[in-house]
Motif scaffolding. Structure first.
Motif, mmCIF file in Angstrom:
data_model
loop_
_atom_site.group_PDB
_atom_site.id
_atom_site.type_symbol
_atom_site.label_atom_id
_atom_site.label_comp_id
_atom_site.label_asym_id
_atom_site.label_seq_id
_atom_site.Cartn_x
_atom_site.Cartn_y
_atom_site.Cartn_z
ATOM 1 N N UNK A 69 0.810 -1.215 0.000
ATOM 2 C CA UNK A 69 0.000 0.000 0.000
ATOM 3 C C UNK A 69 0.844 1.266 0.000
ATOM 4 N N UNK A 70 2.153 1.120 -0.124
ATOM 5 C CA UNK A 70 3.021 2.286 -0.221
ATOM 6 C C UNK A 70 3.041 2.807 -1.660
ATOM 7 N N UNK A 147 9.374 9.923 6.799
ATOM 8 C CA UNK A 147 9.185 8.525 6.436
ATOM 9 C C UNK A 147 7.707 8.125 6.418
ATOM 10 N N UNK A 148 7.431 7.021 5.725
ATOM 11 C CA UNK A 148 6.151 6.336 5.874
ATOM 12 C C UNK A 148 6.287 5.406 7.073
ATOM 13 N N UNK A 177 -1.912 10.376 6.666
ATOM 14 C CA UNK A 177 -2.011 9.492 5.512
ATOM 15 C C UNK A 177 -0.700 8.798 5.161
ATOM 16 N N UNK A 178 0.344 9.025 5.966
ATOM 17 C CA UNK A 178 1.620 8.315 5.767
ATOM 18 C C UNK A 178 1.826 7.232 6.819
ATOM 19 N N UNK A 199 -9.485 8.891 9.676
ATOM 20 C CA UNK A 199 -10.055 8.354 8.433
ATOM 21 C C UNK A 199 -9.070 8.246 7.268
ATOM 22 N N UNK A 200 -7.978 9.006 7.309
ATOM 23 C CA UNK A 200 -7.015 8.980 6.206
ATOM 24 C C UNK A 200 -5.945 7.910 6.391
ATOM 25 N N UNK A 201 -5.991 7.200 7.498
ATOM 26 C CA UNK A 201 -4.978 6.197 7.831
ATOM 27 C C UNK A 201 -5.488 4.819 7.421
#
Length: 232
Positions: A69-70, A147-148, A177-178, A199-201
Motif C-alpha cells: 500500500x506504499x 518517512x512512511x 495518511x503516511x 479516516x485517512x490512515x
C-alpha cells in the motif's frame, strides 16, 4: 524505496473489508489456509513454539501487504539481457513503530522483508486514575517525519492504545495518511473507533472477529498475545 529499506517483491493482495466497516480497512484474503493458521494460534492448547511459528507466518503476510500500500514511482532499469524494463520503484523511506510489548513480535517480520529498516517503540498503558491510555515511553527515529510509518500491534480491541500511538507519531510530524496500521486480529468496535478518528490512515488486518465481551476482550480472539508469545 530509498536507502535504508530494500524490500522483497512478494505480495498477497489484500481485499476490502465488509461494506459495513470503514473504507480504509483492508483484510488479507480469507482463504482456508489463512483460517487454518488462525485456528492454530487461537487454540489454547497450541504450544508456545507453534504459536510463535504460525503467528510469524501471518505477520509476514501482513507486513508484505502493508508494503503493497506504499506509493511507487515509474522506474526504468536495464536487465542482464541488455533490454530496458519499465517498472516501478518505491517512493520515500519507511520505518516501523511497535506498540510494546506485543508489537515487538512483529518487528522481525518487518526486518525480514525490509533490509536495515529503522524501528521505533512506544509504550502505552492505562492510567489507573483516568482509565485512559497514557504514554509511558517512546523512542522514534529522528527523521520519522520524512518517512512512511508501519505501526505494529497484533490486537485491536477498543482502539485506545492504537489511537494514542498515532497521536504520538503525528506529534512528531508524520502526516496521518503516511501511517499504515498493521494487526492480526481486530474487533469491529475498535476499527470503527480508530477509523472515525483517523479516516485517512489505512488499516491492514488479518481477521475481523465478532466483537468485544463485557471486559473488552476480543471474542473469539486468541487470549493475551504477549503472554502466549513470551511467557507460555
Amino acid at each position: 524505496m530509498a536507502s535504508g529499506a530494500q524490500l522483497s517483491s512478494t505480495s498477497v493482495n489484500a481485499t476490502k473489508a465488509s461494506p459495513t466497516l470503514p473504507a480504509s480497512v483492508y483484510t488479507l484474503p480469507q482463504t482456508t489456509q489463512l483460517e487454518a493458521l488462525y485456528t492454530i494460534i487461537r487454540d489454547k492448547d497450541t504450544s508456545r513454539g507453534d504459536f510463535i511459528f504460525y503467528s510469524d507466518r501471518i505477520i509476514r503476510l501482513l507486513v508484505e501487504e502493508g508494503l503493497n500500500h506504499l506509493p511507487v514511482v515509474p522506474k526504468t532499469v536495464e536487465t542482464p539481457t541488455g533490454v530496458q524494463y519499465d517498472g516501478v520503484g518505491f517512493e520515500g523511506k519507511i520505518c516501523g513503530v511497535s506498540i510494546l510489548r506485543a508489537g515487538e513480535a512483529m518487528e522481525q517480520g518487518l526486518r525480514e522483508v525490509c533490509r536495515s529498516v529503522r524501528i521505533g517503540k512506544i509504550l502505552i498503558q492505562r492510567d489507573e486514575e483516568t482509565t485512559l491510555p497514557k504514554l509511558f515511553y517512546s523512542k522514534l527515529p529522528q527523521d520519522i517525519a520524512k518517512r512512511y510509518v508501519l505501526l505494529l500491534d497484533p490486537m485491536l480491541a477498543t482502539g485506545g492504545s492504537a489511537m494514542k500511538a498515532v497521536e504520538v507519531i503525528m506529534d512528531h510530524g508524520v502526516p496521518e495518511d503516511r501511517i499504515i496500521f498493521i494487526n492480526l486480529i481486530s474487533a469491529p468496535e475498535g476499527l470503527k473507533n480508530f477509523c472515525t478518528r483517523y479516516p485517512a490512515l489505512k488499516v491492514i488486518t488479518g481477521w475481523i472477529d465478532e466483537g468485544l465481551n463485557d471486559r473488552a476482550y476480543i471474542i473469539p480472539g486468541l487470549g493475551d498475545f504477549g503472554e502466549r508469545r513470551y511467557c507460555s
